[in-house]
Design a protein around this motif. Structure first.
Motif, short mmCIF file in Angstrom:
data_model
loop_
_atom_site.label_atom_id
_atom_site.label_comp_id
_atom_site.label_asym_id
_atom_site.label_seq_id
_atom_site.Cartn_x
_atom_site.Cartn_y
_atom_site.Cartn_z
N GLY A 120 0.77 -1.22 0.17
CA GLY A 120 0.28 0.03 -0.02
C GLY A 120 0.65 1.35 -0.08
N ILE A 121 2.13 1.08 -0.32
CA ILE A 121 3.03 2.16 -0.64
C ILE A 121 2.98 2.76 -2.00
N LYS A 122 2.82 4.13 -1.92
CA LYS A 122 2.77 4.82 -3.39
C LYS A 122 4.27 5.00 -3.74
N VAL A 123 4.73 4.73 -5.01
CA VAL A 123 6.00 4.54 -5.40
C VAL A 123 6.01 5.66 -6.69
N THR A 124 6.90 6.56 -6.48
CA THR A 124 7.23 7.35 -7.72
C THR A 124 8.60 7.05 -8.19
N LYS A 125 9.07 6.88 -9.53
CA LYS A 125 10.43 7.13 -10.00
C LYS A 125 10.66 8.48 -10.39
N ASN A 126 11.68 9.32 -10.01
CA ASN A 126 11.87 10.39 -10.19
C ASN A 126 12.78 10.61 -11.44
N ASP A 127 12.70 11.98 -12.16
CA ASP A 127 13.73 12.33 -13.25
C ASP A 127 15.06 11.71 -13.10
N ASP A 128 15.68 11.89 -11.82
CA ASP A 128 17.14 12.14 -11.90
C ASP A 128 17.34 10.41 -11.43
N GLY A 129 16.20 9.48 -11.34
CA GLY A 129 16.66 7.98 -11.27
C GLY A 129 16.43 7.55 -9.65
N SER A 130 16.21 8.43 -9.03
CA SER A 130 15.85 8.13 -7.43
C SER A 130 14.31 7.73 -7.47
N VAL A 131 13.95 7.21 -6.35
CA VAL A 131 12.55 6.52 -6.30
C VAL A 131 12.17 7.14 -4.75
N THR A 132 10.94 7.42 -4.74
CA THR A 132 10.27 8.06 -3.58
C THR A 132 9.08 7.06 -3.05
N TYR A 133 9.54 6.39 -2.00
CA TYR A 133 8.34 5.91 -1.37
C TYR A 133 7.54 6.54 -0.23
N LYS A 134 6.03 6.64 -0.79
CA LYS A 134 5.38 7.47 -0.02
C LYS A 134 4.45 6.43 0.92
N MET A 135 4.20 6.48 2.17
CA MET A 135 3.67 5.73 3.01
C MET A 135 3.14 6.46 4.28
N SER A 136 1.93 5.95 4.86
CA SER A 136 1.39 6.46 5.95
C SER A 136 2.49 6.69 7.00
N LYS A 137 2.14 7.66 8.05
CA LYS A 137 2.94 7.67 9.13
C LYS A 137 3.07 6.22 10.08
N ALA A 138 1.65 5.56 9.90
CA ALA A 138 1.65 4.42 10.72
C ALA A 138 2.80 3.22 10.03
N LYS A 139 2.60 3.48 8.60
CA LYS A 139 3.42 2.41 7.99
C LYS A 139 4.91 2.57 8.18
N HIS A 140 5.25 3.95 8.10
CA HIS A 140 6.71 4.40 8.46
C HIS A 140 7.11 4.14 10.01
N LYS A 141 6.17 4.00 10.84
CA LYS A 141 6.54 3.76 12.24
C LYS A 141 6.51 2.18 12.18
N GLU A 142 5.80 1.40 11.58
CA GLU A 142 5.89 0.02 11.69
C GLU A 142 7.37 -0.45 11.03
#
Length: 212
Positions: free
Chosen positions: A83-105
């Motif tokens: 359930g984590i949103k993933v974005t491939k960025n133009d510079d080749g990096s990858v951003t994982y966007k998650m809820s605070k609860a998921k990050h805490k886990e």
């Protein structure tokens, strides 16, 4: 749990990044780097782990170098199953966007693994000279109590590397900036209480690369 597999992928990527980035810099030893080029490199966000803590979500951005030689699509697929949103960025990096609860886990699981590393260091058979390991709350400082003579005449110093790397991972994924994170490891003689060695990460990794 799938989240533990995802955590493993993230930590593996981070490990490859840490152990490989210094080697990449050494390839350019035959050329001089101008001060402008050095400034540009230090400002390049593509070479750092970024954690953006918002009101509801947390974004963890891993640099492109963490995925070199790895199956990025597999890592992304595992994250999306969680359930984590993933974005491939133009510079080749990858951003994982998650809820605070998921990050805490994720941080809780990382702490569990770190505690296991600590337990294995002082109770396992790999480092017999290490008798005790203590640490501060943020895992930015560790103290190893050892039998000095046995420690200095063995390869038990590798225990320092494992704790240093684990502490760096924890801090980075918990939002400590790449320019601020640091892990200090003190090595103390268990019989005298004397601190006879001090190792600072990531400085120690850079020094090792320079000596090799």
């Amino acid at each position: 749990m799938r989240s533990k597999h995802l955590l493993g992928l993230l930590m593996l990527s981070a490990f490859l990044f840490f152990t490989g980035c210094s080697s990449e810099e050494k390839k350019d030893t035959g050329t001089e780097q101008t001060s402008k080029e050095a400034d540009k490199k230090s400002e390049d966000g593509n070479e750092s782990v970024k954690v953006d803590k918002g009101l509801l979500n947390v974004g963890v951005t891993l640099p492109a170098s963490m995925f070199e030689g790895e199956d990025m699509d597999s890592s992304i697929a595992e994250a999306e199953k969680e359930g984590i949103k993933v974005t491939k960025n133009d510079d080749g990096s990858v951003t994982y966007k998650m809820s605070k609860a998921k990050h805490k886990e994720m941080m809780k699981e990382m702490e569990t693994e770190l505690q296991k590393t600590i337990a294995d260091t002082k109770n396992g058979e790999d480092y017999p000279s290490v008798k005790e390991v203590s640490h501060n709350k943020g895992y930015s400082e560790f103290t190893l109590e050892v039998e000095r003579e046995a420690y200095e005449n063995s390869f038990d110093g590798f225990a320092v590397f494992g704790l240093g790397l684990s502490g760096m991972f924890y801090q980075l994924f918990n939002g400590v900036g790449p320019e601020k994170y640091e892990v200090k490891i003190l090595v103390k003689d268990t019989s005298t209480g004397e601190v006879f060695d001090e190792v600072i990460y990531p400085d120690a990794m850079e020094e090792t690369e320079e000596e090799s």
